[in-house]
Enzyme design. Structure first.
Site, PDB file in Angstrom:
ATOM      1  N   LYS A  82      34.864  39.285  35.185  1.00 38.48           N
ATOM      2  CA  LYS A  82      36.016  38.385  35.024  1.00 38.48           C
ATOM      3  C   LYS A  82      35.675  36.953  35.455  1.00 38.48           C
ATOM      4  CE  LYS A  82      40.850  38.230  36.647  1.00 38.48           C
ATOM      5  NZ  LYS A  82      41.842  38.964  37.476  1.00 38.48           N
ATOM      6  N   SER A 156      45.778  39.592  34.922  1.00 42.22           N
ATOM      7  CA  SER A 156      44.926  38.485  34.529  1.00 42.22           C
ATOM      8  C   SER A 156      43.537  38.915  34.061  1.00 42.22           C
ATOM      9  CB  SER A 156      44.779  37.505  35.709  1.00 42.22           C
ATOM     10  OG  SER A 156      44.273  38.159  36.851  1.00 42.22           O
ATOM     11  N   SER A 180      46.547  43.190  38.288  1.00 44.59           N
ATOM     12  CA  SER A 180      45.703  42.516  37.302  1.00 44.59           C
ATOM     13  C   SER A 180      44.542  43.321  36.752  1.00 44.59           C
ATOM     14  CB  SER A 180      45.166  41.193  37.877  1.00 44.59           C
ATOM     15  OG  SER A 180      46.190  40.245  37.962  1.00 44.59           O
TER      16      SER A 180
END
Length: 458
Positions: A82, A156, A180
């Site tokens: 990420k 996210s 997330s």
């Protein structure tokens, strides 16, 4: 043949590499070709390792194997990370036009994955500052859900979930402060784990968030299959304490489940999925009782306002934007600020809120003494249309309680909506019992199907 490889589990691929049924070079080439095919349509990876460097690392991994040198449990596996985590020689932006950081070292968790033999082939997209339950920003644009391009993969860690679900990475690493890794896994039908807080080193995230929210945040692995979470967790934790502990006596397990948190009732597809989970476990466990933890509406409000909105009318985000010279933030940041402007409280009230939260934490711990696991929805609906994460934000109220408690929580696909969208469920265990949560997730994956290839990306 290629689909057999890029949709295989990481566990299967490592075995094939060790048995020399496939070389690391061949594996990397399959994934490079897959990324060329799918990533332009998904916009999931925002940076990729050059083919030359990827193949160079793969050839080195093959040489180690040919010389019978010691290899790690993730030898030769292409993975993704990420865009908020230090990965050497990749630019980290957290989805912001104002942030541009080129790390000279890896975060500890990334270093552990590399030391175990994994090859980082790309960095995945996020909403600006990881601020939303969908993935869109002005720097890289919008990420699409591989099961329905009109839907978001979530956030996210949305880019991570999308690329894994579509077979562009064997597994990945996200972060979770309020769902997330779990909500994107639910949206895309993959598996994930928010580990016990403190199990994984929490260093190497960028920008340096700190503050109240840091107490809710942890790295978390994401993969198509539960077996791959079981494979990677000991690597990430830097410990062998979890080896062989997935041999669970299911007949002794006491499980509480709830379908409705008294904040938002799930839709019919989600309720049907939870009922299917309960029915599948009726004869598998010692006790299965419908029992909802107390005070969830109050907890949701306290957690949302105290840790996420912070009671400063959005001043903290405004200061960050000024520091980064971002004069026109992304639409998601603007939506967040519009909500944050309505939330203001003093430091005296902050202390009162934290005191009340600690009281409620003790109540939750007492509730959990009678059970080994808790099962509930991830969200009230499957993946949403783009642009709906703040408008329908209460639908995600099933998530943040487990960041607050720090309990390990696994997510696994257990159903499908009438529109063909994946539906996951959450499985929470007591602290340090991460493998118990993963053990039940593996059982449900076997009983109810788990990840399924997206028809749009065969």
């Amino acid at each position: 043949m290629s689909a057999e490889i890029y949709f295989a589990s990481a566990k299967q691929l490592v075995t094939r590499i060790k048995q020399k049924q496939i070389s690391c070079t061949e594996l990397i080439q399959v994934y490079l070709d897959r990324l060329t095919d799918i990533n332009p349509k998904l916009n999931a990876l925002v940076q990729t390792l050059s083919p030359e460097k990827a193949l160079q690392q793969a050839r080195y991994a093959d040489e180690k194997l040919a010389k019978n040198q010691a290899i790690g449990p993730l030898h030769g596996l292409p993975i993704s990370i990420k865009d908020c985590c230090k990965v050497k020689d990749f630019i980290i932006t957290k989805g912001s036009m104002g942030f541009h950081f080129l790390p000279t070292e890896d975060a500890t968790v990334v270093d552990r994955l590399k030391t175990a033999g994994a090859i980082v082939i790309g960095i995945s997209n996020v909403p600006e500052f990881n601020i939303a339950y969908e993935t869109d920003n002005d720097r890289y644009g919008k990420t699409f859900n591989p099961y329905d391009l009109t839907r978001t993969p979530g956030g996210s860690s949305g880019g991570e979930a999308a690329i894994i679900a579509a077979g562009g990475s064997t597994f990945g690493l996200g972060t979770d402060a309020g769902g997330s890794v779990r909500q994107p896994a639910h949206n895309t039908g993959i598996a994930s784990l928010k580990p016990t807080h403190g199990l994984l080193p929490n260093t190497g995230k960028l920008p340096y968030d700190g503050g109240l929210l840091n107490s809710l945040t942890t790295y978390g692995p994401m993969a198509r299959f539960v077996d791959d979470l079981i494979l990677t967790l000991p690597v990430l934790a830097g410990s062998d304490r979890y080896k062989n502990t997935t041999r669970i006596n299911f007949k002794s397990l006491r499980i509480a489940f709830y379908m409705d948190n008294a904040i938002v009732k799930p839709d019919e597809d989600t309720l049907r999925t939870i009922k299917a989970v309960v029915n599948s476990l009726q004869t598998e466990v010692a006790q299965l009782e419908e029992h909802c933890p107390p005070h969830l509406p109050e907890l949701y409000s306290l957690i949302s306002e105290t840790f996420f909105l912070k009671g400063d009318k959005g001043l903290g985000i405004k200061m960050l934007l000024n520091q980064l010279s971002v004069k026109n933030p992304s639409s998601l940041v603007k939506e967040f600020l519009a909500i944050a402007r309505r939330c203001e409280f003093s430091t005296t009230e902050l202390n009162q809120r934290l005191r009340r939260l600690e009281q409620l934490r003790l109540v939750l711990e007492k509730f959990f003494t009678d059970y080994d696991l808790i099962i509930c929805p991830v969200a009230a609906t499957p993946a949403k249309q783009h642009g709906r994460s703040f408008i329908e934000g209460r639908d995600f109220s099933y998530l943040s309680i487990y960041n607050f408690t720090g309990w390990p929580t696994a997510t696994v696909r257990c159903g499908t909506s009438l529109e063909g969208l994946p539906i996951g469920i959450q499985i929470s265990a007591k602290p340090w019992q991460d493998m118990t949560a993963l053990g039940l997730a593996k059982k449900l994956e076997t009983l109810l199907g788990g990840w399924q290839a997206p028809p749009l990306f065969p």
